[in-house]
Design an enzyme around this catalytic site. Structure first.
Site, PDB file in Angstrom:
ATOM      1  N   HIS A  86       0.791  -1.336   0.073  1.00 23.93           N
ATOM      2  CA  HIS A  86       0.035  -0.012  -0.044  1.00 23.93           C
ATOM      3  C   HIS A  86       0.915   1.269   0.091  1.00 23.93           C
ATOM      4  O   HIS A  86       0.419   2.451  -0.303  1.00 23.93           O
ATOM      5  CB  HIS A  86      -0.983  -0.008   1.187  1.00 23.93           C
ATOM      6  CG  HIS A  86      -0.495   0.188   2.353  1.00 23.93           C
ATOM      7  ND1 HIS A  86      -0.377  -0.678   3.449  1.00 23.93           N
ATOM      8  CD2 HIS A  86      -0.297   1.577   3.126  1.00 23.93           C
ATOM      9  CE1 HIS A  86      -0.034   0.091   4.791  1.00 23.93           C
ATOM     10  NE2 HIS A  86       0.175   1.350   4.287  1.00 23.93           N
ATOM     11  N   ASP A 222       1.222  -7.683   2.141  1.00 23.65           N
ATOM     12  CA  ASP A 222       1.338  -6.474   2.000  1.00 23.65           C
ATOM     13  C   ASP A 222       2.737  -5.864   1.768  1.00 23.65           C
ATOM     14  O   ASP A 222       3.273  -5.322   2.712  1.00 23.65           O
ATOM     15  CB  ASP A 222       0.775  -5.399   3.111  1.00 23.65           C
ATOM     16  CG  ASP A 222       0.363  -3.938   2.685  1.00 23.65           C
ATOM     17  OD1 ASP A 222       0.778  -3.761   1.652  1.00 23.65           O
ATOM     18  OD2 ASP A 222      -0.451  -3.396   3.624  1.00 23.65           O
ATOM     19  N   SER A 657       4.130   2.363   8.574  1.00 27.96           N
ATOM     20  CA  SER A 657       3.610   1.331   7.538  1.00 27.96           C
ATOM     21  C   SER A 657       5.030   0.915   6.653  1.00 27.96           C
ATOM     22  O   SER A 657       5.516   2.204   6.560  1.00 27.96           O
ATOM     23  CB  SER A 657       2.601   1.624   6.585  1.00 27.96           C
ATOM     24  OG  SER A 657       1.397   1.165   7.087  1.00 27.96           O
TER      25      SER A 657
HETATM   26  N1  ARG Z   1      -4.852   0.665   7.533  1.00 25.72           N
HETATM   27  C1  ARG Z   1      -3.796   0.610   6.904  1.00 25.72           C
HETATM   28  C2  ARG Z   1      -2.949   2.113   7.162  1.00 25.72           C
HETATM   29  O1  ARG Z   1      -3.537   2.821   7.672  1.00 25.72           O
HETATM   30  C3  ARG Z   1      -3.493   0.082   5.666  1.00 25.72           C
HETATM   31  C4  ARG Z   1      -4.373   1.018   4.520  1.00 25.72           C
HETATM   32  C5  ARG Z   1      -4.187   0.514   3.210  1.00 25.72           C
HETATM   33  N2  ARG Z   1      -5.261  -0.440   2.906  1.00 25.72           N
HETATM   34  C6  ARG Z   1      -6.470  -0.498   2.633  1.00 25.72           C
HETATM   35  N3  ARG Z   1      -7.302  -1.426   2.491  1.00 25.72           N
HETATM   36  N4  ARG Z   1      -7.000   0.945   2.439  1.00 25.72           N
HETATM   37  O2  ARG Z   1      -2.235   2.498   6.420  1.00 25.72           O
HETATM   38  N1  ASP Z   2      -1.610   1.456   7.974  1.00 27.56           N
HETATM   39  C1  ASP Z   2      -0.753   2.609   8.642  1.00 27.56           C
HETATM   40  C2  ASP Z   2       0.315   3.049   7.669  1.00 27.56           C
HETATM   41  O1  ASP Z   2       0.277   3.119   6.657  1.00 27.56           O
HETATM   42  C3  ASP Z   2      -0.073   1.763  10.068  1.00 27.56           C
HETATM   43  C4  ASP Z   2      -1.045   2.085  11.318  1.00 27.56           C
HETATM   44  O2  ASP Z   2      -1.765   3.099  11.131  1.00 27.56           O
HETATM   45  O3  ASP Z   2      -0.964   1.377  12.137  1.00 27.56           O
HETATM   46  O4  ASP Z   2       1.439   3.768   8.156  1.00 27.56           O
END
Ligand code: ARG
Ligand code: ASP
Length: 722
Positions: A86, A222, A657
């Site tokens: 991502h 990921d 991330s």
């Molecule tokens: N929750 C994770 C973060 O905040 C992954 C986000 C990307 N993935 C998604 N399905 N939107 O970055």
């Molecule tokens: N998914 C988040 C990021 O892209 C990480 C988190 O918020 O735990 O940095």
């Protein structure tokens, strides 16, 4: 100065205290003083110097900022780096077209020549950091206004940074810590030739999509791979086919040993922002007002976008990244509300504040400085909350992934401002070129039909959620006529405006004739919304909000001092501010609710269990199924299972991330990418029982590179520890 000495004294006195093993995002340079003892007690085999040093190559030399908001780490002596899928998403998307859709099919360079350049993508290394608090604060005189203070801090920071990098190839920046009670200087080295090496298909790299996002158990692969290239003498250079792979001072050994419950883990990276030291009023504002209203707006957006995507695959692709971005915070806010309520976070903060008030009563010498602090917060927050909501609502509804046509047309204000000034034709020409670039980007992922629906519905949401004092004048005007039923009105706007149609906008720019064209533009119904929204936004909301934010910044700084003075038994780590931090924890499952225990890892079996070719997010690639059927896991398996993800108690947030997850010896065992649902409130209050970071097991990445992609040659450059 007195202020400095108090603050430093507090910090130093903390070093003798016993810290917790999980909560906290620590400053790499100060591990030696504050953390290393407990880290050793928890199982860490590294020295503070192994992690951060300016005298020898250390782990910090292998960790960098990837792009603008993620972390990555080096895994070979040939500049090979790993981050999340991502985090590389945008780059992968830019190389994708119908002919070669790398997002859908994945991409693997089979040699250096096949690696793909990514204009604009940078990685930033930390060379060193330095405490410059005394220098910065020495320029401040007591009693100056907050505005003046901010101005001086900015000037001093800029000149400190400039003096530091003079005659070097580095960049530098000064950042505030502990709400402006402490300042650190960061010297950095930026590389801008970063090439795409490999990415799994989205059906692996984004497996589970937004449905599984922020949740455990998780089965997402990921990760993506890039390579840093350098010019002559291993020094950063702009993209050039003749550049050579960068030879770093340090890269991380990759472990096949895996991790097990109770194992010590380090996550090192760039957490973006947290608010751990806010008063109860802040949490009340978020939980009771701001989040529910923002969630309501995004409910509407997602309803419209999901329906449009289900009806038309082209729309699904165009809005894929926008949808993911809208959904990501929307879902996290919901999780935060749940988590804070379950913790009784507001109640806990209120109790804490009551105790502070009692303590202040018993410490009259503190009264002068802190006596009215909480009362001032109490008075500020209702107003501040109103303006924060109004500001966010304008952005949500008109500027960012809302009625996007308004936000896009707003970029044409530069043209308006120029035409009325004394700018010459060449300057106007430059603006027109920039607008044409913006236009190409905008229309590529845009559907006027979807946008029209959004505008219609969101306008009503705006009206319902804000005080009339924050309505743009146009809204006030049309309200009584349409009674919240804006369908026909908005439809007329889209029929008349030029901004919903790229051909018309290009024609307008090509035939641009100064004042005359501006006059015409001002009659455009979308542009009238731009002017009207700006009336209230730039004219009222932003200036007031900034004024209150300054007052809040002042209170926050004092409150931070007060908390550190009051609670000397607690070690305070600074809120995240997108500077490098170290967090440590343990591999551990958790109990999300009564009678349920979540194991600490998931396996490929779980991927197959979720398989559903009918659902886009769960459509497991055929080749992966075959590998599963044959249990063809090679040396990446553990007891016949292929581990996919795991959880631990490391305190992380957005920006972490892509961060390396290291074992006690400093070997790479995972790539951090998310947090578990029950613990996402960790940005505001950490709960060791419920907060877990989610990481990709590095063995799953190696398995995919080797067995799935057939790019096993990449493993030859790694230092693999078995
Ligand atoms: N929750 C994770 C973060 O905040 C992954 C986000 C990307 N993935 C998604 N399905 N939107 O970055
Ligand atoms: N998914 C988040 C990021 O892209 C990480 C988190 O918020 O735990 O940095």
């Amino acid at each position: 100065m007195k202020r400095i000495s108090i603050f430093l004294a507090i910090l130093i006195s903390l070093s003798s205290l016993v810290l917790r093993a999980d909560e906290g995002m620590w400053i790499p340079m100060l591990l030696d003083r504050f953390n290393i003892d407990i880290m050793h007690r928890e199982g860490c085999k590294l020295s503070a110097e192994d992690i951060y040093s300016i005298n020898q190559a250390s782990i910090k030399d292998a960790v960098m900022i990837f792009g603008g908001g993620c972390t990555a780490e080096l895994i070979s002596g040939e500049g090979l780096l790993i981050t999340n899928h991502h985090c590389g998403y945008r780059s992968i998307q830019r190389h994708s077209s119908l002919g070669h859709d790398y997002l859908t099919d994945g991409f693997w360079a089979m040699s250096g020549e096949e690696e793909l350049p990514n204009p604009g993508l940078k990685v930033t290394f930390l060379k060193r950091m330095e405490d410059v608090t005394e220098v910065v604060l020495s320029h401040l005189t007591p009693g100056i206004s907050e505005e003046k203070r901010q101005e001086i801090v900015r000037q001093v920071s800029d000149s400190l940074a400039a003096a530091t990098i003079k005659g070097t190839r580095y960049t530098a920046v000064v950042k505030p810590f502990y709400q402006g009670n402490q300042y650190f200087l960061f010297v950095q080295e930026v590389f801008e030739d970063v090439r795409l090496v490999g990415a799994p298909p989205s059906s692996i790299g984004k497996f589970g999509g937004d449905t599984d996002n922020w949740m455990w158990p998780r089965h997402t692969g990921d990760f993506s791979l890039f390579r840093i290239y350098a010019g002559e003498n291993n020094i950063p250079a702009p993209y050039n086919p003749a550049n050579k792979p960068y030879h770093p001072a340090k890269f991380l050994p990759v472990s096949l040993k895996g991790i097990h419950p109770g194992d010590f883990t380090i996550v090192m990276g760039y957490p973006g922002s947290t608010s751990e030291y806010v008063p109860s009023y802040h949490l009340k504002m978020l939980v009771e007002d701001l989040y529910p209203k923002l969630i309501a707006v995004r409910d509407k957006k997602l309803e419209i976008l999901n329906a449009a995507a289900a009806n038309d695959p082209a729309i699904r692709i165009k809005y894929a990244a926008k949808n993911a971005s809208i959904s990501n915070s929307w879902k996290r806010w919901k999780g935060e509300i749940n988590g804070l309520n379950k913790l009784d976070a507001i109640g806990k903060k209120q109790k804490y504040e009551e105790n502070i008030l009692i303590w202040l009563y018993n410490h009259p010498e503190m009264q002068d400085k802190y006596g009215t602090l909480l009362a001032r917060y109490k008075k500020l927050y209702p107003q501040y909350g109103q303006y924060l909501l109004a500001r966010n609502m304008v952005i949500e509804v008109f500027f960012r992934y809302g009625a996007e046509v308004v936000g896009f047309a707003r970029q044409f204000r530069t043209l308006e401002n120029m035409a009325s000034g004394a700018e010459n034709a060449s300057q106007t020409g430059k603006v027109i070129i920039r607008l044409k670039q913006a236009l190409r980007r905008f229309y590529r992922d845009y559907s006027p039909a979807v946008d029209e629906q959004l505008f219609k519905v969101l306008l009503k949401t705006y009206e319902d959620n804000l005080d009339p004092a924050f309505y743009p004048p146009l809204l006030t005007m049309i309200r009584s006529k349409y009674h919240g039923n804006y369908g026909s009105y908005i439809h007329k706007i889209y029929r008349k405006t030029m901004f919903a149609d790229s051909v018309k906008v290009i024609a307008f720019l090509n035939g641009f004739k100064g004042e005359q064209s501006i006059k015409k533009m001002k009659k455009d119904p979308v542009y009238q919304w731009v002017m009207s929204v700006d009336d209230i936004y730039s004219g009222k909301i932003v200036p007031e909000f900034e004024k209150m934010s300054k007052e809040k910044a002042r209170l926050d700084r004092l409150y931070m001092q007060l908390q550190m003075t009051y609670d000397t038994s607690k070690v305070f780590y600074p809120d995240a501010n997108f500077t490098m931090r170290v967090t440590y924890g343990k591999v551990k499952g958790y109990e999300p609710r009564d009678a349920v225990w979540y194991k600490y890892y998931t396996t490929l079996k779980g991927v197959i269990e979720k398989d559903n070719p009918q659902i886009y997010d769960y459509n497991v690639p055929e080749k992966l199924k075959v590998l599963y059927e044959n249990k063809d896991y090679g040396r990446y398996a553990e007891n016949g299972e292929l581990h996919v993800c795991f959880i631990a108690t490391n305190h992380t947030t957005g920006g972490n991330s892509g961060s390396p997850v290291l074992d006690a010896e400093g070997n790479l065992v995972g790539i951090n990418f998310d947090r578990a649902w029950e613990g996402v409130m960790s940005d505001l209050m950490f709960n060791p029982g419920q907060c877990r970071n989610i990481s990709l097991d590095i063995r799953y990445a190696l398995f995919l590179i080797d067995k799935y992609a057939g790019a096993g040659y990449l493993l030859d450059e790694m230092n693999i520890v078995e």
